[in-house]
Design a protein around this motif. Structure first.
Motif, PDB file in Angstrom:
ATOM      1  N   ARG A 121       0.842  -1.191   0.000  1.00 13.19           N
ATOM      2  CA  ARG A 121       0.000   0.000   0.000  1.00 13.19           C
ATOM      3  C   ARG A 121       0.875   1.238   0.000  1.00 13.19           C
ATOM      4  O   ARG A 121       2.063   1.185   0.333  1.00 13.19           O
ATOM      5  CB  ARG A 121      -0.936   0.024   1.215  1.00 13.19           C
ATOM      6  CG  ARG A 121      -0.227  -0.101   2.536  1.00 13.19           C
ATOM      7  CD  ARG A 121      -1.177  -0.414   3.689  1.00 13.19           C
ATOM      8  NE  ARG A 121      -0.462  -0.734   4.906  1.00 13.19           N
ATOM      9  CZ  ARG A 121      -0.075   0.140   5.818  1.00 13.19           C
ATOM     10  NH1 ARG A 121      -0.353   1.437   5.636  1.00 13.19           N
ATOM     11  NH2 ARG A 121       0.557  -0.225   6.901  1.00 13.19           N
ATOM     12  N   ASN A 122       0.265   2.340  -0.383  1.00 10.09           N
ATOM     13  CA  ASN A 122       0.967   3.614  -0.462  1.00 10.09           C
ATOM     14  C   ASN A 122       0.154   4.708   0.213  1.00 10.09           C
ATOM     15  O   ASN A 122      -1.081   4.679   0.200  1.00 10.09           O
ATOM     16  CB  ASN A 122       1.206   4.013  -1.920  1.00 10.09           C
ATOM     17  CG  ASN A 122       2.078   3.038  -2.664  1.00 10.09           C
ATOM     18  OD1 ASN A 122       3.301   3.099  -2.621  1.00 10.09           O
ATOM     19  ND2 ASN A 122       1.436   2.099  -3.374  1.00 10.09           N
ATOM     20  N   ALA A 123       0.868   5.667   0.770  1.00  8.95           N
ATOM     21  CA  ALA A 123       0.241   6.850   1.356  1.00  8.95           C
ATOM     22  C   ALA A 123       1.123   8.047   1.027  1.00  8.95           C
ATOM     23  O   ALA A 123       2.275   7.894   0.619  1.00  8.95           O
ATOM     24  CB  ALA A 123       0.087   6.694   2.873  1.00  8.95           C
ATOM     25  N   GLY A 124       0.585   9.242   1.209  1.00 15.40           N
ATOM     26  CA  GLY A 124       1.422  10.409   0.949  1.00 15.40           C
ATOM     27  C   GLY A 124       0.613  11.662   0.700  1.00 15.40           C
ATOM     28  O   GLY A 124      -0.585  11.735   1.010  1.00 15.40           O
ATOM     29  N   VAL A 125       1.286  12.624   0.095  1.00 11.66           N
ATOM     30  CA  VAL A 125       0.660  13.915  -0.144  1.00 11.66           C
ATOM     31  C   VAL A 125       1.303  14.576  -1.355  1.00 11.66           C
ATOM     32  O   VAL A 125       2.490  14.364  -1.651  1.00 11.66           O
ATOM     33  CB  VAL A 125       0.806  14.828   1.105  1.00 11.66           C
ATOM     34  CG1 VAL A 125       2.277  15.153   1.371  1.00 11.66           C
ATOM     35  CG2 VAL A 125       0.001  16.103   0.952  1.00 11.66           C
TER      36      VAL A 125
END
Length: 428
Positions: A121-125
């Protein structure tokens, strides 16, 4: 501006800066955008002088008449400012560019996620800003500008492992989101299946990612190459150190807020002065300091245009660490390192002594033990614990390529390569 007309007869000098920052942000988690929003922040900043007495104030939105009245009353009771310099200088140059199309932001998020193959999975901004600023003072100087800035961070997860990549630029078209996703995927694949160890305190060799190198060199520029810190005695350096060897001969660091291609660019600062190139290190030789008009006057020199966030303290807007002759590929850098550790990201930088540069910073996400040029283990709880002087003096290799990077925990936006450092202290 109307504000100057209200106070012109009450003080000897005044300057007003107004900024309007339009923000566009997409946050994502578990491979989906969770927040896509925009907001605007307006600020007004005021400089006042009567004789050699000065004061500064600021407010979100506009300054009220009551706030200005109180500032003028306070000004009369203040002592003379030892760094006072009259308002003045060349006329600020006007500059304007159209805002970026924020609707393209979701496409960049998708590119980063798609490129992070093999992760769970990936997260960020991704954060785009469009900044408009206006300057005016009582000498009749005035100017305005509008600029875009954008940065992206992506944190990818594989089991309990994580890796963070970042990129920055002036326009959305410059953000190579897929490269950030691929980098995270590469690092996590190197760590997959490796044993986990704890580091023993000692002196080791390191490979630092551009994020870590940019962070640490940014600390050096903000604190040691800052005119106000030098005047106050908080810096390791003094005027007498200019022209002397102060870092590795491989290290060239330039302050590049003047460059229209970099994240952090401004056409003029809070004093209406155009930023100019400052060679902090040139092949290891200490070459220059960043100044506003106040600190420059005390040094008997000219401002470098670095009153970037107010009148009191100079600040860096973008540092460029020149690349070297080292390999582009991380596995080749590991071969050059031979034995040591790779630190991919860092945060929580703290100082035991600012003047000596005694610091520690915590490794964030993946850190790898390198043995015989290959990843041998994942390291948990590693902390760099040394001095900034050893950091700049012990640079042994820099990669051929550098890239613009920024995320919220970096002191200064940077253009940075990978680096090999020898004989650096680490602990848990």
């Amino acid at each position: 501006m109307m504000l100057l007309k209200l106070i012109r007869e009450r003080v000897d000098e005044a300057a007003v800066v107004k900024t309007v920052v339009e923000n566009y942000m997409a946050r994502f988690a578990n491979n989906e955008i969770t927040v896509f929003k925009n907001w605007t922040i307006e600020n007004t900043y005021l400089y006042l002088a009567k004789g050699r007495k000065t004061t500064f104030l600021s407010a979100t939105g506009s300054l009220s008449v009551d706030q200005v009245e109180k500032a003028i009353s306070r000004l009369m009771s203040l002592p003379e400012d030892p760094l006072y310099v009259p308002v003045g200088g060349p006329k600020p140059s006007d500059y304007s560019e159209p805002p970026e199309d924020f609707e393209k932001i979701p496409d960049l998020v998708k590119k980063a996620i798609d490129a992070a193959e093999g992760v769970e999975r990936n997260a960020g901004v991704i954060h785009l800003t469009y900044t408009k600023a206006w300057y005016e003072d009582t000498t009749g100087r005035e100017g305005s500008y509008s600029v875009n800035r954008v940065y992206m961070t992506v944190r990818s997860f594989l089991g309990e492992l994580s890796a963070t990549g970042a990129i920055a630029g002036r326009r959305l078209s410059e953000i190579r989101a897929e490269a950030v996703g691929r980098e995270n995927s590469q690092i996590l694949s190197l760590a997959r299946g490796l044993p986990h160890i704890r580091v023993e305190s000692g002196v080791v060799d390191l490979v630092l990612s551009p994020l870590v190198l940019g962070h640490l060199i940014g600390q050096v520029v903000q604190m040691w190459a800052n005119g106000l810190e030098i005047l106050s005695g908080s810096s390791r350096y003094s005027k007498e150190d200019l022209g002397k060897e102060a870092a590795s001969p491989l290290l060239t660091v330039v302050e590049k807020t003047y460059d229209p291609s970099v994240y952090g660019y401004v056409p003029f600062d809070f004093e209406g002065i155009t930023p100019r190139l400052v060679e902090v290190y040139k092949r290891g030789i200490l070459g220059g300091f960043i100044h506003n008009r106040r600190t420059a006057n005390a040094f008997g020199t000219e401002s470098t245009g670095h009153a970037l966030y107010g009148w009191a303290r100079p600040a860096a807007g973008h540092i460029d660490i020149a690349p070297g002759d080292g390999p582009r590929e991380l596995d080749a850098l590991f071969l050059d390192l031979k034995n040591g550790f790779y630190i991919h990201n860092n945060w929580y930088t703290r100082y035991q002594n600012v003047k000596t540069g005694q610091f520690s910073t915590v490794g964030r996400d993946i850190a790898l033990q390198i043995k015989n040029g290959k990843p041998a283990a994942v390291v948990k709880y590693i902390r760099i614990a040394d001095t900034l002087e050893n950091v700049v003096k012990n640079v042994a290799e820099l990669s051929k390529e550098a890239r613009q990077i920024y995320w919220w925990d970096m002191p200064v936006p940077s253009t940075a390569p990978y680096a090999v450092l020898r004989n650096i202290g680490v602990t848990t």
